[in-house]
Write a protein that holds these residues in place. Structure first.
Motif, PDB file in Angstrom:
ATOM      1  N   UNK A 118      -3.079 -16.514 -14.665  1.00  0.00           N
ATOM      2  CA  UNK A 118      -4.076 -17.278 -13.439  1.00  0.00           C
ATOM      3  C   UNK A 118      -3.715 -18.301 -11.969  1.00  0.00           C
ATOM      4  N   UNK A 119      -2.117 -18.844 -13.212  1.00  0.00           N
ATOM      5  CA  UNK A 119      -1.719 -19.239 -12.072  1.00  0.00           C
ATOM      6  C   UNK A 119      -0.349 -19.283 -11.389  1.00  0.00           C
ATOM      7  N   UNK A 120      -0.016 -17.972 -11.471  1.00  0.00           N
ATOM      8  CA  UNK A 120       0.879 -17.239 -11.237  1.00  0.00           C
ATOM      9  C   UNK A 120       0.927 -16.732 -10.417  1.00  0.00           C
ATOM     10  N   UNK A 121       0.445 -15.081 -10.641  1.00  0.00           N
ATOM     11  CA  UNK A 121       0.259 -13.524 -10.238  1.00  0.00           C
ATOM     12  C   UNK A 121      -0.293 -14.533  -8.998  1.00  0.00           C
ATOM     13  N   UNK A 122      -1.443 -14.758  -8.757  1.00  0.00           N
ATOM     14  CA  UNK A 122      -2.050 -15.231  -6.987  1.00  0.00           C
ATOM     15  C   UNK A 122      -0.972 -15.597  -6.563  1.00  0.00           C
TER      16      UNK A 122
ATOM     17  N   UNK B 230      10.837 -20.965 -10.983  1.00  0.00           N
ATOM     18  CA  UNK B 230      11.064 -20.543  -9.577  1.00  0.00           C
ATOM     19  C   UNK B 230       9.655 -20.039  -8.633  1.00  0.00           C
ATOM     20  N   UNK B 231       8.980 -20.569  -9.483  1.00  0.00           N
ATOM     21  CA  UNK B 231       7.232 -21.044  -8.647  1.00  0.00           C
ATOM     22  C   UNK B 231       7.301 -21.425  -7.377  1.00  0.00           C
ATOM     23  N   UNK B 232       7.265 -20.225  -6.580  1.00  0.00           N
ATOM     24  CA  UNK B 232       6.872 -20.561  -5.288  1.00  0.00           C
ATOM     25  C   UNK B 232       5.183 -20.876  -4.134  1.00  0.00           C
ATOM     26  N   UNK B 233       4.473 -21.195  -4.000  1.00  0.00           N
ATOM     27  CA  UNK B 233       2.999 -22.240  -3.432  1.00  0.00           C
ATOM     28  C   UNK B 233       2.880 -20.392  -2.263  1.00  0.00           C
ATOM     29  N   UNK B 234       1.712 -20.096  -3.133  1.00  0.00           N
ATOM     30  CA  UNK B 234       1.024 -18.895  -2.250  1.00  0.00           C
ATOM     31  C   UNK B 234       2.195 -17.589  -2.383  1.00  0.00           C
ATOM     32  N   UNK B 235       2.237 -17.496  -3.080  1.00  0.00           N
ATOM     33  CA  UNK B 235       3.448 -16.035  -3.309  1.00  0.00           C
ATOM     34  C   UNK B 235       3.328 -15.837  -4.381  1.00  0.00           C
ATOM     35  N   UNK B 236       2.379 -14.230  -3.977  1.00  0.00           N
ATOM     36  CA  UNK B 236       2.228 -13.711  -5.501  1.00  0.00           C
ATOM     37  C   UNK B 236       3.327 -12.631  -5.850  1.00  0.00           C
ATOM     38  N   UNK B 237       2.318 -12.972  -7.750  1.00  0.00           N
ATOM     39  CA  UNK B 237       3.144 -12.237  -9.135  1.00  0.00           C
ATOM     40  C   UNK B 237       4.737 -13.654  -8.737  1.00  0.00           C
ATOM     41  N   UNK B 238       3.884 -14.623  -8.349  1.00  0.00           N
ATOM     42  CA  UNK B 238       5.013 -15.979  -9.033  1.00  0.00           C
ATOM     43  C   UNK B 238       5.685 -16.263  -9.976  1.00  0.00           C
TER      44      UNK B 238
END
Length: 386
Positions: free
Chosen positions: A130-134, A82-90
Motif C-alpha cells: 500500500x505505502x511502498x509499491x505505488x 531507502x524510501x523515496x517519494x513517488x518512486x514505484x516499488x520503493x
C-alpha cells in the motif's frame, strides 16, 4: 522659625511625592517587597517563553510530539530503509517512535510502531504494498489517548493516512489502529488492545495531510483537521467516543482556505479561541514554505482568516505570519505541558528525507487591531521566533 517651617513642609511634600510614584513601565508591582492581591494573575510575573529548538539525527518526519506520563514521545515517518517519494516499488520504512525525558532530548533510536510487511486489512495486501509499491507512501502518524473524553479508558489509538487507498478506489486515506501502549505495537490482534479500522468519516473524506486538535471544552472529543483531494479545501470533524472514527459533526471549507497542507491547531484558553496553522500554499518537501493562520471561537463554526484588498492582491497577503517557516515546511501543532508548538520539517528537498531535521517553535497568540484597508501597519498575532 518661618524658614524652618518652610523647609519642613518641603521635606514632607517631597516624601509624599516619592511615596506615590507608580512603578516604572513593565515593572512588576510585587517587586521590592510590595504585596499583590491574591489571584491577581495580571500583575504576577509571566513565565519566559521557551526557546525554539531543533531535533537532528532522528529519522522521524512529519512528526508529532506528545507527553504521556513523565515521558515525551516523538512519532514520525521513517526514510532510513531507502524510501523515496513517488518512486514505484520503493521500500516503505514504516512509522517509528522515540522517547526522551524532555522535548529537547536526548531521543532514543526510533523503533517501529508496526511491521510494514503485515497485512493492510483494507486491501488484504501488505502495508509495504500500500505505502511502498505505488511510491505514494503513508504519512502523518498521530497518536491520541482516550483520557478525559469518550470512553476515558486510557487506550492509545494511532491515526495515519495512506494516499494509495484513495487512488485505488476513492476511499478516504485515513486509518486508525489500536495500540498496546504509547510505544506500540499497533494493529489488529494479537496486539493487546489492538484493532484496525477504516474510520467512518463523513466530513473528512480526502487523502491529504491531517492533524488532531484537542477540544477546549472539558470532556470534549478531539477532532481531525484534514485537507480534501488536491488540497482544495480544509475540513474539521469530531472524533467518536472510541477515537477511531468521526461523528459527522464538523465544518467544511474552513475560512475558505484552498491549496494548503500540514494543518494543526490548538485551543488558546486565554484568548478563548481556536488557532489553526497550515502551509500556504501546499508544496512537496519545500525548503521554505509560507505559514498562515485562521481562528474561531468554536471548533465547528466561525472560522476566519484575514482578508486582503487591492487590485490583484494575493488572498494570503495578511493571513501569512512567516514567509518561509524558518526555512522549512509546517507540519502540525503539538501542545506540550500546556504550551503550543509549531512543528516544522527542515526538508532537504530530496525524495529521501532520512537526514532532515525537525524544528519546534513556541506559539503565542497576541491580538492586534487592524483590518485590510485601514492604512495602518499590520502585525500578525502569531510569529515564529526561529
Amino acid at each position: 522659625m518661618y524658614v524652618r517651617r518652610i523647609l519642613t513642609a518641603l521635606v514632607l511634600a517631597t516624601a509624599a511625592l516619592f511615596a506615590t510614584v507608580p512603578p516604572a513601565a513593565g515593572a512588576d508591582p510585587g517587586e521590592g517587597g510590595g504585596a499583590t492581591a491574591a489571584g491577581d494573575t495580571a500583575s504576577a510575573p509571566r513565565a519566559a517563553s521557551p526557546a525554539s529548538f531543533t531535533i537532528s539525527g532522528t529519522d522521524l518526519h512529519d512528526a508529532q510530539i506528545a507527553r504521556f506520563g513523565d515521558t515525551y514521545y516523538m512519532y514520525g515517518s521513517m526514510y532510513g530503509c531507502g524510501f523515496e517519494w513517488f518512486v514505484k516499488s520503493t521500500p516503505w520504512c514504516g512509522f517509528g517512535v522515540s522517547t526522551a525525558p524532555a522535548p529537547q532530548g536526548p531521543w532514543t533510536a526510533p523503533k517501529a510502531l508496526f511491521d510494514p510487511t503485515t497485512v493492510d486489512p483494507w486491501t488484504d495486501d501488505s502495508w509495504q504494498d500500500t505505502c511502498g509499491a505505488s511510491g505514494r507512501g503513508c504519512f502523518n502518524p498521530r497518536m491520541i489517548r482516550r483520557s478525559g473524553w469518550g470512553r476515558d479508558d486510557g487506550a492509545f489509538v494511532l491515526w495515519f493516512n495512506s494516499p494509495q487507498h484513495y487512488a485505488a478506489d476513492g476511499s478516504h486515506a485515513y486509518n486508525a489502529m489500536g495500540c498496546a501502549s504509547a510505544e506500540g505495537p499497533c494493529g489488529p490482534a494479537p496486539v493487546t488492545d489492538g484493532f484496525y479500522r477504516k474510520p467512518a468519516l463523513s466530513v473528512c473524506k480526502g487523502n491529504g495531510d491531517f492533524g488532531i486538535i484537542e477540544s477546549g471544552t472539558p470532556g470534549g472529543h478531539p477532532a481531525i483537521v484534514c485537507t480534501l483531494p488536491g488540497s482544495s479545501q480544509l475540513n474539521i470533524e469530531e472524533l467518536d467516543a472510541w477515537g477511531s472514527g468521526g461523528t459527522g459533526v464538523g465544518v467544511r471549507k474552513v475560512a475558505g482556505l484552498k491549496k494548503i497542507e500540514g494543518p494543526g491547531g490548538y485551543w488558546d484558553p486565554v484568548q478563548r479561541l481556536y488557532v489553526l496553522t497550515y502551509a500556504d500554499p501546499a508544496c512537496g518537501y519545500c525548503t521554505g514554505t509560507p505559514i498562515g493562520y485562521a481562528t474561531a471561537p468554536s471548533l465547528y463554526s466561525g472560522w476566519a482568516a484575514p482578508g486582503n484588498l487591492g487590485w490583484s492582491a494575493p488572498a494570503f497577503g495578511r493571513r501569512i505570519f512567516n514567509g518561509n517557516s524558518c526555512g522549512g515546511q509546517p507540519r502540525t501543532v503539538t501542545v506540550l505541558d500546556g504550551r503550543p508548538w509549531q512543528i516544522i520539517d527542515l526538508w532537504l528537498g530530496t525524495r529521501n528525507e532520512a537526514a532532515a531535521a525537525t524544528h519546534l517553535v513556541p506559539l503565542a497568540y497576541t491580538p492586534t487591531p487592524g483590518v485590510a484597508g485601514d492604512g495602518q501597519l499590520w502585525r500578525p498575532p502569531l510569529r515564529l521566533d526561529c
